[in-house]
Design an enzyme around this catalytic site. Structure first.
Site, PDB file in Angstrom:
ATOM      1  N   GLY A 180       0.551  -1.285   0.069  1.00 38.19           N
ATOM      2  CA  GLY A 180      -0.006   0.029  -0.114  1.00 38.19           C
ATOM      3  C   GLY A 180       1.022   1.440  -0.106  1.00 38.19           C
ATOM      4  O   GLY A 180       1.619   1.654  -0.925  1.00 38.19           O
TER       5      GLY A 180
ATOM      6  N   GLU B 106       1.657   1.184  11.050  1.00 38.54           N
ATOM      7  CA  GLU B 106       0.507   0.417  10.716  1.00 38.54           C
ATOM      8  C   GLU B 106      -0.386   0.094  12.140  1.00 38.54           C
ATOM      9  O   GLU B 106      -1.246  -0.726  12.200  1.00 38.54           O
ATOM     10  CB  GLU B 106       1.083  -1.149  10.403  1.00 38.54           C
ATOM     11  CG  GLU B 106       1.817  -1.085   9.101  1.00 38.54           C
ATOM     12  CD  GLU B 106       1.068  -0.770   7.816  1.00 38.54           C
ATOM     13  OE1 GLU B 106      -0.096  -0.571   8.056  1.00 38.54           O
ATOM     14  OE2 GLU B 106       1.767  -0.499   6.830  1.00 38.54           O
TER      15      GLU B 106
END
Length: 131
Positions: free
Chosen positions: A8, A72
């Protein structure tokens, strides 16, 4: 050696790629099995599945891995505040197979309800075609 599969915002040309500027790119065209969703927050979420999810493999340092863990929202295996869980996956590239870490979205069911599947499993192509 720590290998990390990114799919991503950490991929080259994406907004968080600078976190990997000192990491060594091992494979620029690689894939894992899964399903990629647009979370609606400007980054994708990976859940288990049988489709191809495209990304890159990097060799990272312990410090770089800690930075990515923070990005994250990963606080350790099974931690209740995790947005993503860090797991080990098999990564394939045209000429090789790797074992690497990657991050899966913790609330897979919620993501499947509200997120949109990224049909080709490629966040970079998806972003460039939409935005």
């Amino acid at each position: 050696m720590i290998l990390l599969f990114v799919y991503g915002s950490l991929r080259r040309g994406m907004r968080n790629a600078s976190l990997l500027r000192k990491a060594r790119l091992i494979a620029e065209k690689a894939w894992i099995s899964g399903t990629l969703y647009d979370t609606g927050y400007g980054y994708p979420g990976l859940v288990t599945g049988s489709k191809r999810v495209w990304g890159e493999v990097y060799q990272v340092s312990n410090q770089e891995l800690r930075w990515i863990d923070q990005l994250e929202d990963y606080h350790g295996t099974g931690h209740p505040d995790n947005l993503y869980e860090r797991i080990t996956v098999t990564v394939r590239s045209p000429d090789r197979q790797y074992t690497a870490y990657t991050y899966v979205y913790v609330d897979a069911d919620g993501l499947k309800e509200r997120g949109m599947v990224i049909p080709e499993g490629d966040w970079v192509k998806y972003v460039r075609s939409r935005y």
